[in-house]
Design a protein around this motif. Structure first.
Motif, mmCIF file in Angstrom:
data_model
loop_
_atom_site.group_PDB
_atom_site.id
_atom_site.type_symbol
_atom_site.label_atom_id
_atom_site.label_comp_id
_atom_site.label_asym_id
_atom_site.label_seq_id
_atom_site.Cartn_x
_atom_site.Cartn_y
_atom_site.Cartn_z
ATOM 1 N N PHE A 14 0.839 -1.203 0.000
ATOM 2 C CA PHE A 14 0.000 0.000 0.000
ATOM 3 C C PHE A 14 0.868 1.245 0.000
ATOM 4 O O PHE A 14 0.637 2.194 -0.757
ATOM 5 N N ASN A 15 1.872 1.256 0.853
ATOM 6 C CA ASN A 15 2.764 2.402 0.968
ATOM 7 C C ASN A 15 3.505 2.656 -0.350
ATOM 8 O O ASN A 15 3.586 3.797 -0.821
ATOM 9 N N TYR A 17 2.597 1.743 -3.362
ATOM 10 C CA TYR A 17 1.612 2.162 -4.367
ATOM 11 C C TYR A 17 1.313 3.660 -4.214
ATOM 12 O O TYR A 17 1.318 4.405 -5.199
ATOM 13 N N CYS A 18 1.059 4.087 -2.987
ATOM 14 C CA CYS A 18 0.772 5.503 -2.740
ATOM 15 C C CYS A 18 1.969 6.379 -3.084
ATOM 16 O O CYS A 18 1.820 7.437 -3.705
ATOM 17 N N HIS A 19 3.168 5.919 -2.704
ATOM 18 C CA HIS A 19 4.377 6.686 -2.989
ATOM 19 C C HIS A 19 4.526 6.929 -4.487
ATOM 20 O O HIS A 19 4.789 8.052 -4.925
ATOM 21 N N ASN A 21 2.167 6.746 -6.872
ATOM 22 C CA ASN A 21 1.038 7.454 -7.476
ATOM 23 C C ASN A 21 0.878 8.884 -6.987
ATOM 24 O O ASN A 21 0.083 9.631 -7.558
ATOM 25 N N LEU A 22 1.629 9.270 -5.970
ATOM 26 C CA LEU A 22 1.549 10.645 -5.480
ATOM 27 C C LEU A 22 2.741 11.496 -5.917
ATOM 28 O O LEU A 22 2.828 12.667 -5.553
#
Length: 138
Positions: A14-15, A17-19, A21-22
């Motif tokens: 999750f981390n 993926y967020c990293h 995509n942000l």
């Protein structure tokens, strides 16, 4: 909260993926701060990451705030973050000498830091002029 157990691997995924995509959001925030008209606030504070001393650097304007943790506090970190080195407006900060190494912008002392200094002059050194100056600024 929902009674669902998540593995450490899932949380890492999750981390990650967020990293990824942000990144565009992060770049937009940095560019918005760099291209701001007016004053930008810069500061840093010590934090602990994985039980090691790190520094959380911040740059903010009236709309955006950018945070980045770095192992260093000084010019190496400020250059790596790459905001102040590209900013041409007014950098508002404490009187930390690293900030003054950037001549591409104007510099102003943060009012919170001025008030702390005036408190010190008034309370510790008993200088009578400091309290009226503090009241004027407030």
């Amino acid at each position: 909260m929902f009674g669902i157990n998540l593995s450490q691997g899932t949380m890492i995924n999750f981390n990650d993926y967020c990293h990824e995509n942000l990144k565009s959001v992060e770049e937009n925030i940095k560019n918005s701060i760099i291209n701001s008209q007016g004053a930008i606030h810069f500061d840093e504070t010590g934090i602990s990451i994985d039980k090691k001393r790190q520094w959380l650097h911040v740059a903010s304007n009236n709309k955006y705030t950018y945070y980045e943790a770095h192992q260093e506090r000084g010019k190496e970190a400020v250059d790596a973050i790459n905001i102040l080195s590209n900013f041409n407006g007014t950098a508002v900060h404490d009187c930390w000498k690293t900030y003054h190494q950037y001549s591409n912008c104007d510099h102003a002392l943060c009012n919170a830091h001025i008030l702390r200094e005036l408190n010190g002059r008034s309370e510790l050194e008993k200088q009578k002029w400091a309290e009226p100056m503090k009241n004027l600024l407030i």
